[in-house]
Design an enzyme around this catalytic site. Structure first.
Site, mmCIF file in Angstrom:
data_model
loop_
_atom_site.group_PDB
_atom_site.id
_atom_site.type_symbol
_atom_site.label_atom_id
_atom_site.label_comp_id
_atom_site.label_asym_id
_atom_site.label_seq_id
_atom_site.Cartn_x
_atom_site.Cartn_y
_atom_site.Cartn_z
ATOM 1 N N THR A 196 47.471 65.361 33.475
ATOM 2 C CA THR A 196 47.068 66.548 34.230
ATOM 3 C C THR A 196 47.913 67.783 33.925
ATOM 4 O OG1 THR A 196 48.511 65.950 36.078
ATOM 5 C CG2 THR A 196 46.231 65.147 36.143
ATOM 6 N N LYS A 197 48.983 67.614 33.163
ATOM 7 C CA LYS A 197 49.883 68.742 32.912
ATOM 8 C C LYS A 197 49.257 69.752 31.944
ATOM 9 C CE LYS A 197 53.426 67.399 35.433
ATOM 10 N NZ LYS A 197 52.893 66.212 36.115
ATOM 11 N N ASN A 198 49.860 70.940 31.867
ATOM 12 C CA ASN A 198 49.341 71.990 30.970
ATOM 13 C C ASN A 198 49.260 71.493 29.531
ATOM 14 O OD1 ASN A 198 49.740 73.355 33.380
ATOM 15 N ND2 ASN A 198 50.430 75.225 32.400
#
Length: 369
Positions: free
Chosen positions: A185-187
């Protein structure tokens, strides 16, 4: 209309052929552990952060633990951090048998209030872990002044903030180490667990590389007690495909955040508080987090209208049952305790369409009407 909090499928569609290609290369090479893809990723991320070294590890939580171990944090030591963050920050301190010491947050940025840190320093304090929450860096200028005056390590928890800057400096440049998470889910997200520590410190780099392979150097010779925490070669290959797009995705996130703020300020001014980008910061908006007094009611309303939201974080760390022995009680950190009742994150991902945003904002307006 159904609006997810995060949709990774659109991103995958644009990268599918490249990702499948590199995965096939890894499978064909049969080099699965600490291979060429890991080395390339470590080098790329270190260069991006303007530091000398990247140490790929299994996840962001291990990155914190390994950083603390390399800095010599042990039983009897204290490490200062924020109670308004994911559990891993304080969990890594506790796994070193050290004591987390909490400091309240700045209500504007949600980050640790640097002006309150010095009051919590004792003879046992070994390090400070500022968390760059939601994609905006903490006040590293003030934190480093304090750390230098008291000879403390600074470990940046940058799990949510790759690409962010403070006074033009990237995460990693201003701490002894900085820890990154590549959770999906991180950038910059992998397709499984992955993490990294970046540092300019040669000695810390060497210690971390040894710790991540059971503390062995050379192989089968163990002088320190490490553990198994290595970034997977296939995850590194995926991240190498995605990494060149990071800044472009960051600009899209910033544009989406700006549009949210403009629309919300124009339609529900005074009803909620939108995020603030500090004048010294470049915010990468891992999350777009607003504050609303009737937060839970708003979340239920949005859910009824097909809009997914998230609450980061509903229970502050000082009130978590696992840390009850630390002796904290409700009321100890009023800004944190207020934030956990008001903060709610809206859908945020680079592929979020303008009409989807409009629907989110219109639904929020209807709630207040």
């Amino acid at each position: 209309m159904k609006i997810p909090m995060l949709d990774l499928s659109e991103q995958y569609k644009t990268l599918r052929e490249d990702i499948l290609g590199v995965l096939d290369e890894v499978m064909t090479s049969s080099q699965f552990i600490l291979g060429s893809n890991v080395k390339k990723l470590e080098s790329s991320i270190a260069e991006y952060c303007n530091v000398k070294h990247g140490v790929g590890v299994a996840n962001g939580s291990d990155a914190l633990h390994i950083s603390l171990m390399a800095c010599g944090v042990k039983e009897g030591d204290e490490v200062i951090t924020t109670p308004f963050t994911f559990f891993a920050t304080a969990g890594a301190i506790a796994r070193c048998n050290a004591t987390p010491v909490f400091v309240d947050i700045d209500p504007v940025t949600f980050n640790i209030d640097a002006n309150q840190i010095e009051d919590k320093i004792t003879a046992k304090t070994k390090a400070i872990i500022p968390v760059h929450l939601y994609g905006q860096m903490a006040d590293m200028t003030k934190i480093n002044e304090i750390a230098k005056a008291h000879n403390l390590y600074v470990i940046e928890d940058a799990a949510q903030a790759i690409g962010a800057t403070h006074r033009g400096h990237h995460v990693g440049e201003l701490g002894d180490t900085a820890t990154l998470s590549f959770f999906p889910t991180k950038n910059l997200g992998a397709y499984g667990d992955a993490g990294m520590v970046v540092t300019n410190n040669d000695d810390l780099m060497e210690k971390m590389r040894v710790i991540r392979v059971h503390g062995s150097k050379p192989k089968y010779h163990h002088h320190v007690l490490g553990y198994n925490s290595r970034i997977d070669e296939m995850q590194a290959a995926i991240l190498n495909v995605k990494f060149p797009h990071l800044d472009e995705w960051g600009k899209k996130r910033r544009k989406i955040a700006s549009r949210y703020t403009e629309m919300l300020t124009g339609k529900v001014a005074g009803q909620l508080i939108t995020p603030v980008e500090s004048k010294d910061s470049y915010h990468v908006f891992h999350q777009y987090t607003i504050r609303v007094e009737k937060r839970d009611e708003l979340q239920n309303h949005l859910k009824e209208n097909g809009i997914s939201t998230m609450i980061y974080y509903p229970v502050p760390l000082h009130l978590q049952p696992v840390f009850s022995d630390l002796g904290y009680k409700e009321g100890d950190f009023p800004q944190t305790e207020k934030a956990v009742k008001e903060a709610i994150s809206l859908p945020m991902f680079p592929e979020l369409k303008e009409e989807q945003q409009q629907y989110v904002v219109d639904s929020i307006v209807k709630f207040f009407q």
